[in-house]
Design an enzyme around this catalytic site. Structure first.
Site, PDB file in Angstrom:
ATOM      1  N   ASN A   9       0.869  -1.183   0.000  1.00 15.18           N
ATOM      2  CA  ASN A   9       0.000   0.000   0.000  1.00 15.18           C
ATOM      3  C   ASN A   9       0.903   1.229   0.000  1.00 15.18           C
ATOM      4  OD1 ASN A   9      -1.779   2.044   0.496  1.00 15.18           O
ATOM      5  ND2 ASN A   9      -2.420   1.340   2.520  1.00 15.18           N
ATOM      6  N   TRP A  10       1.022   1.857  -1.173  1.00 12.10           N
ATOM      7  CA  TRP A  10       1.951   2.990  -1.285  1.00 12.10           C
ATOM      8  C   TRP A  10       1.376   4.276  -0.685  1.00 12.10           C
ATOM      9  CZ3 TRP A  10       3.722   2.225  -7.119  1.00 12.10           C
ATOM     10  CH2 TRP A  10       4.451   1.034  -7.199  1.00 12.10           C
ATOM     11  N   LYS A  11       0.121   4.251  -0.312  1.00 16.36           N
ATOM     12  CA  LYS A  11      -0.536   5.431   0.265  1.00 16.36           C
ATOM     13  C   LYS A  11      -0.281   6.655  -0.634  1.00 16.36           C
ATOM     14  CE  LYS A  11      -0.279   3.206   4.698  1.00 16.36           C
ATOM     15  NZ  LYS A  11      -0.252   3.299   6.135  1.00 16.36           N
ATOM     16  N   HIS A  94      -9.605   0.561   4.862  1.00 16.66           N
ATOM     17  CA  HIS A  94      -8.341   0.848   5.549  1.00 16.66           C
ATOM     18  C   HIS A  94      -8.621   1.805   6.714  1.00 16.66           C
ATOM     19  CE1 HIS A  94      -4.342   2.315   6.420  1.00 16.66           C
ATOM     20  NE2 HIS A  94      -3.896   1.225   5.829  1.00 16.66           N
ATOM     21  N   GLU A  96      -7.092   4.279   7.795  1.00 16.49           N
ATOM     22  CA  GLU A  96      -6.915   5.710   7.489  1.00 16.49           C
ATOM     23  C   GLU A  96      -8.159   6.266   6.803  1.00 16.49           C
ATOM     24  OE1 GLU A  96      -3.130   5.375   5.517  1.00 16.49           O
ATOM     25  OE2 GLU A  96      -2.202   4.859   7.433  1.00 16.49           O
ATOM     26  N   GLU A 166      -5.364  -5.365  10.719  1.00 17.60           N
ATOM     27  CA  GLU A 166      -4.448  -4.229  10.847  1.00 17.60           C
ATOM     28  C   GLU A 166      -4.764  -3.440  12.119  1.00 17.60           C
ATOM     29  OE1 GLU A 166      -2.495  -3.154   6.889  1.00 17.60           O
ATOM     30  OE2 GLU A 166      -4.095  -1.755   7.280  1.00 17.60           O
ATOM     31  N   GLY A 172       2.193   2.226  10.770  1.00 18.37           N
ATOM     32  CA  GLY A 172       3.107   3.363  10.606  1.00 18.37           C
ATOM     33  C   GLY A 172       3.789   3.799  11.894  1.00 18.37           C
ATOM     34  N   SER A 207       3.332  -2.068  10.365  1.00 20.01           N
ATOM     35  CA  SER A 207       4.779  -2.051  10.617  1.00 20.01           C
ATOM     36  C   SER A 207       5.468  -3.365  10.257  1.00 20.01           C
ATOM     37  CB  SER A 207       5.069  -1.667  12.072  1.00 20.01           C
ATOM     38  OG  SER A 207       4.578  -0.364  12.335  1.00 20.01           O
ATOM     39  N   GLY A 228       2.813  -1.233   4.294  1.00 19.36           N
ATOM     40  CA  GLY A 228       2.807   0.193   3.965  1.00 19.36           C
ATOM     41  C   GLY A 228       4.230   0.669   3.707  1.00 19.36           C
ATOM     42  N   GLY A 229       4.821   1.286   4.713  1.00 17.36           N
ATOM     43  CA  GLY A 229       6.142   1.907   4.585  1.00 17.36           C
ATOM     44  C   GLY A 229       7.176   1.054   3.857  1.00 17.36           C
TER      45      GLY A 229
HETATM   46  P1  PGA Z   1       2.702   0.294   7.654  1.00 15.96           P
HETATM   47  O1  PGA Z   1       1.240   0.439   7.010  1.00 15.96           O
HETATM   48  O2  PGA Z   1       3.282  -1.001   7.109  1.00 15.96           O
HETATM   49  O3  PGA Z   1       3.453   1.502   7.201  1.00 15.96           O
HETATM   50  O4  PGA Z   1       2.525   0.224   9.123  1.00 15.96           O
HETATM   51  C1  PGA Z   1       0.405  -0.666   6.840  1.00 15.96           C
HETATM   52  C2  PGA Z   1      -0.902  -0.245   6.245  1.00 15.96           C
HETATM   53  O5  PGA Z   1      -1.347   0.875   6.518  1.00 15.96           O
HETATM   54  O6  PGA Z   1      -1.532  -1.015   5.506  1.00 15.96           O
END
Ligand code: PGA
Length: 247
Positions: A9-11, A94, A96, A166, A172, A207, A228-229
């Protein structure tokens, strides 16, 4: 056994140039990887990404979808539009989106319906806040989020999605849930899905790094990860994808 799946997930990160570099590396190093790998770029880059990945094993996903088919919904993107760009997956629910864009359980369920209607595989995210975990509400929250979708589409359709646990406190933050915590929740999800869930891809997200992935993937009900990251770093993401295929 469900097939291993790793989604990046590149956000809201990247530029045309940085994404082109990232994709070159992924295509070069994931050519023979057995894992189902999906990248979810910001929507404006979908066309570029889809054309760079043509002929490769890596699939394209979106980060969001409108619950509506078409109409006067400024700024929104429909499922059929995503399909035109070779999108096969879409992240739904998600945290977010739930937190910053106030997506309710019902709206998430509608987005899930919209995805399946056009043949996109939803990657449905569920998970609790830190306060909810501290009050021992983790399983109740996850059940509520799953029920909202199951009530609308039925248990069988829910089980054809990928489901990502999640925990919000792990996203994050660098604080990863322990393998035991992850296994406990995913085992409950598998039980809840019943017979239809035997092949459902259950993922962990929050994470995930090349350092902690192996331990997570060693858990019985962990079939992959939503990253994500670490998905923005080709070397790390490739390692995670390869580890998922070894289990
Ligand atoms: P993260 O994000 O790996 O940066 O914690 C995961 C996600 O939001 O799907």
């Amino acid at each position: 056994m469900p097939d291993p799946l790793v989604a990046g997930n590149w956000k809201m990160h990247g530029s045309r140039a940085s994404i082109a570099r990232l994709l070159d590396d992924l295509v070069e190093h994931l050519g023979s990887c057995e894992t189902e790998v999906v990248v979810c770029p910001p929507v404006v880059f979908l066309a570029d990404v889809a054309s760079s990945l043509e002929g490769s094993r890596i699939k394209v996903g979106a980060q969001n979808i409108s619950e509506f088919d078409e109409g006067a919904y400024t700024g929104e993107v429909s499922g059929s539009m995503l399909r035109e760009f070779d999108c096969r997956y879409v992240i739904v629910g998600h945290s977010e989106r739930r937190q910053w864009y106030h997506e309710s359980d019902a709206q998430v369920a509608d987005k899930f319906v919209a995805a399946q209607k056009v043949g996109l595989k939803p990657i449905l995210c569920v998970g609790e806040t830190l306060a909810e975990r501290e009050q021992n509400l983790t399983l109740a929250v996850v059940r509520r989020q799953l029920d909202a979708v199951a009530d609308k589409v039925g248990g069988k359709a829910l089980a054809t999605a990928a489901i990502a646990y999640e925990p919000i406190w792990a996203i994050g933050t660098g604080v990863v849930a322990t393998p035991d915590e992850v296994q406990q929740v995913l085992a409950e999800i598998r039980i809840k899905l019943g017979g239809a869930g035997a092949r459902t891809q259950l993922l962990y997200g929050g994470s995930v790094t090349a350092k902690n992935a192996e331990q997570l993937f060693a858990q019985k009900d962990v079939n992959g990860a939503l990253v994500g990251g670490a998905s923005l770093d080709a070397e790390h993401f490739v390692k995670i994808c390869k580890m998922a295929g070894l289990g």
